[in-house]
Design a protein around this motif. Structure first.
Motif, PDB file in Angstrom:
ATOM      1  N   ALA A  53       0.841  -1.213   0.000  1.00 16.99           N
ATOM      2  CA  ALA A  53       0.000   0.000   0.000  1.00 16.99           C
ATOM      3  C   ALA A  53       0.865   1.248   0.000  1.00 16.99           C
ATOM      4  CB  ALA A  53      -0.922  -0.014   1.213  1.00 16.99           C
ATOM      5  N   THR A  56       2.168   1.916  -3.431  1.00 15.09           N
ATOM      6  CA  THR A  56       1.099   2.386  -4.324  1.00 15.09           C
ATOM      7  C   THR A  56       0.715   3.833  -4.036  1.00 15.09           C
ATOM      8  OG1 THR A  56       0.212   0.146  -4.500  1.00 15.09           O
ATOM      9  CG2 THR A  56      -1.278   1.956  -5.087  1.00 15.09           C
ATOM     10  N   HIS A  57       0.716   4.219  -2.771  1.00 18.92           N
ATOM     11  CA  HIS A  57       0.143   5.515  -2.380  1.00 18.92           C
ATOM     12  C   HIS A  57       1.151   6.509  -1.825  1.00 18.92           C
ATOM     13  CE1 HIS A  57      -3.867   3.852  -2.964  1.00 18.92           C
ATOM     14  NE2 HIS A  57      -3.517   2.803  -2.226  1.00 18.92           N
ATOM     15  N   ARG A  58       2.439   6.226  -1.923  1.00 20.77           N
ATOM     16  CA  ARG A  58       3.429   7.100  -1.313  1.00 20.77           C
ATOM     17  C   ARG A  58       3.438   8.506  -1.909  1.00 20.77           C
ATOM     18  NH1 ARG A  58       9.297   4.822  -2.228  1.00 20.77           N
ATOM     19  NH2 ARG A  58       9.745   6.806  -1.198  1.00 20.77           N
ATOM     20  N   ASP A  59       2.989   8.643  -3.153  1.00 17.30           N
ATOM     21  CA  ASP A  59       2.983   9.958  -3.805  1.00 17.30           C
ATOM     22  C   ASP A  59       1.616  10.630  -3.770  1.00 17.30           C
ATOM     23  OD1 ASP A  59       5.717   9.805  -4.498  1.00 17.30           O
ATOM     24  OD2 ASP A  59       5.229   8.542  -6.229  1.00 17.30           O
ATOM     25  N   THR A  60       0.725  10.146  -2.911  1.00 21.05           N
ATOM     26  CA  THR A  60      -0.581  10.779  -2.758  1.00 21.05           C
ATOM     27  C   THR A  60      -0.395  12.239  -2.362  1.00 21.05           C
ATOM     28  OG1 THR A  60      -1.589   8.698  -2.068  1.00 21.05           O
ATOM     29  CG2 THR A  60      -2.757  10.728  -1.480  1.00 21.05           C
ATOM     30  N   ARG A  65      -4.306  13.587   1.606  1.00 22.85           N
ATOM     31  CA  ARG A  65      -4.075  13.111   2.971  1.00 22.85           C
ATOM     32  C   ARG A  65      -4.721  14.052   3.990  1.00 22.85           C
ATOM     33  NH1 ARG A  65       1.514  13.397   3.440  1.00 22.85           N
ATOM     34  NH2 ARG A  65       1.924  13.731   1.235  1.00 22.85           N
ATOM     35  N   TRP A  68      -8.330  13.071   4.210  1.00 19.73           N
ATOM     36  CA  TRP A  68      -8.561  11.877   5.018  1.00 19.73           C
ATOM     37  C   TRP A  68      -8.602  12.223   6.505  1.00 19.73           C
ATOM     38  CZ3 TRP A  68      -3.902   8.786   2.592  1.00 19.73           C
ATOM     39  CH2 TRP A  68      -4.219   8.429   1.267  1.00 19.73           C
ATOM     40  N   PRO A 195      -6.885   4.531   1.863  1.00 20.18           N
ATOM     41  CA  PRO A 195      -6.816   3.330   1.010  1.00 20.18           C
ATOM     42  C   PRO A 195      -6.470   2.072   1.799  1.00 20.18           C
ATOM     43  CG  PRO A 195      -5.693   5.174  -0.037  1.00 20.18           C
ATOM     44  CD  PRO A 195      -6.019   5.611   1.349  1.00 20.18           C
ATOM     45  N   LEU A 198      -3.123   0.889   4.177  1.00 26.05           N
ATOM     46  CA  LEU A 198      -2.363   1.940   4.864  1.00 26.05           C
ATOM     47  C   LEU A 198      -2.567   1.886   6.371  1.00 26.05           C
ATOM     48  CD1 LEU A 198      -2.561   5.111   2.577  1.00 26.05           C
ATOM     49  CD2 LEU A 198      -0.763   3.382   2.748  1.00 26.05           C
TER      50      LEU A 198
END
Length: 481
Positions: A53, A56-60, A65, A68, A195, A198
């Motif tokens: 995860a 996949t999402h480190r560059d969100t 964030r 969220w 997501p 995480l």
């Protein structure tokens, strides 16, 4: 009774074995929930899910964030009654303390919502002509969190919110005495839009699977709250693999009352400092030093007020004392009181039990051969000691392996600031209880009370990694060393 399952990759996942344990309501030791006894395989599944995860999402984007965390704060505020009920029934929290935890959780989530936009670096002057130099903060990857039974919501929110805010993935191993809070947190993060993967939860006994989590090669940082003994063990594991870590550990916090203090104010603060949540708080003022001219007056007033500390219905707002969490911990509290009695200490108040609840207990005449003198009781027990000078009480306050919180009551600002500077503690409060926290402060202790600091600013040190980047202009030459 409820049955729990691990929360891995955004879904409830059965344990790799059929082994479950009972989560008990400490009021009467009835079964509150059935909880899977996790294994190394379960830990590995959770860490792998978190790692994937993260990739996949480190560059969100920070704005996502932030959204969220903002949603999570709104959900927490909506569901405070649900969380409060769990805290009351699962860990024996009086409703006033449960309210403190839920309010803090909402506040921390709101504070953490501002963190994604503050994960920034800086430009740095370079010694090489034509070279642009800058520093970046990047997420570390998978953060492992281990939370205690006494403030499972505060610590669960602190650890997970900062991991998510800084772009990391999180795996939580909650205390076996407070797993239901973690289950509710999983629902919160899911509804907030975080997501899958995480946020993950593995249940089990820390003695059995704690090393599998903290030592996992794909865990990059560890944040732990618990005993000093276990904290030192985790530090050794982290050191062997060069992991980042924060430890918030035990305490033997001193509260000092000078002769010029407001006695009523000091009495009320001392009551809160040691008897909130029946003394099961790491910042509890288990040592109270009173200047000799007012010692007898304070002892009388404090003992009288202590006798009014109420044991009763946990949902009654005036109830201050609830049950001690487990039979093992009850035996520890009994042993500390009985040992002090047997060796000559005076019990000014308390020392009695109603079911699983220990009355608020005040000891006088405690000497260094008594167990309670140096060990953390983690119960509603404190000791009174006289002192004659500021230098003497500073030496007495510092004469401990711990160094979490300390407080002093005085009208003399010079005296107060001298104590604040010389006290060997991570936190010092003047004319206020030893027990206090806010989301954005550097919370933590020194010596056997911890390593590193928690908070929306301090946590950046373990949740992110510095990276130095330089850019040399194409026509500026190679430069460098």
């Amino acid at each position: 009774m409820k049955n729990l399952e691990h929360w891995i990759g955004g879904a409830a996942i059965s344990s790799s074995t059929e082994n479950y344990f009972d989560d008990l309501n400490p009021i009467d030791d009835s079964v509150f929930s059935r909880v899977p006894a996790g294994t190394a395989e379960d830990v590995d599944r959770a860490v792998e899910a978190a790692h994937q995860a993260f990739l996949t999402h480190r560059d969100t984007p920070a704005a996502v964030r932030e959204e969220w965390l903002t949603k999570a704060a709104a959900i927490m505020e909506r569901d405070v009654a649900i969380f409060a009920d769990i805290l009351v029934d699962e860990i024996g929290s009086p409703i006033a303390k449960a309210g403190f935890e839920t309010r803090f959780a909402v506040g921390f989530l709101r504070a953490a919502a501002g963190v994604p936009r503050r994960v920034r670096g800086e430009t740095i002057p370079s010694d090489t002509p034509g070279r642009f130099s800058m520093s970046l903060r990047q997420p570390v990857g998978v953060v492992a969190g281990i939370t205690p039974f006494n403030v499972p919501l505060i610590k669960g929110i602190k650890q997970s919110a900062m991991a998510i805010a800084t772009g990391n993935a999180f795996v939580l191993l909650p205390s076996e005495a407070s797993p239901m809070v973690a289950a509710q947190l999983a629902k919160l993060w899911k509804e907030a839009g975080v997501p899958d993967g995480l946020f993950n939860v593995v249940y089990g006994n820390g003695a059995d699977i704690g090393d599998d989590l903290t030592g996992h090669p794909k865990v990059s940082a560890i944040t732990f709250t618990g005993s000093s003994r276990v904290g030192k063990h985790i530090a050794e594991i982290a050191a062997r693999r060069l992991k980042k870590y924060t430890l918030e550990l035990g305490g033997k916090s001193p509260l000092i009352v000078s002769a010029d203090a407001d006695i009523d104010q000091a009495v009320n603060a001392a009551l809160f400092s040691i008897f909130m949540y029946q003394g099961q708080v790491c910042m509890g003022a288990s040592r109270i030093y009173v200047e000799r001219p007012i010692f007898d007056k304070f002892a009388k007033a404090f003992s009288a007020a202590t006798k009014n500390a109420k044991i009763g219905d946990l949902r009654e707002p005036t109830t201050m004392l609830g049950p001690i969490i487990s039979e093992r911990q009850r035996e520890r509290v009994r042993r500390h009181i009985d040992d002090a009695r047997a060796k000559g200490a005076d019990v000014l108040a308390g020392g009695e039990w109603t079911g699983n609840c220990c009355s608020a207990t005040v000891l006088q005449g405690v000497t260094d051969d008594m167990t309670v003198f140096a060990e953390e009781t983690f119960g509603p027990v404190t000791s009174l000691y006289p002192f004659d000078s500021l230098d003497e009480v500073i030496e007495l306050a510092n004469d401990t392996e711990y160094g979490l919180s300390a407080s002093i009551f005085t009208r003399d600002i010079d005296k107060a600031l001298r104590f604040a500077q010389r006290a060997e503690a991570g936190m010092v409060h003047i004319n206020a209880p030893t027990l206090y926290d806010e989301p954005h402060v550097p919370f933590g202790g020194i010596k056997a009370s911890g390593f590193g600091r928690e908070g929306t600013e301090a946590d950046l040190e373990i949740m992110t990694e510095w990276k130095w980047v330089t850019i040399q202009s194409a026509d500026g030459g190679a430069g460098g060393h």
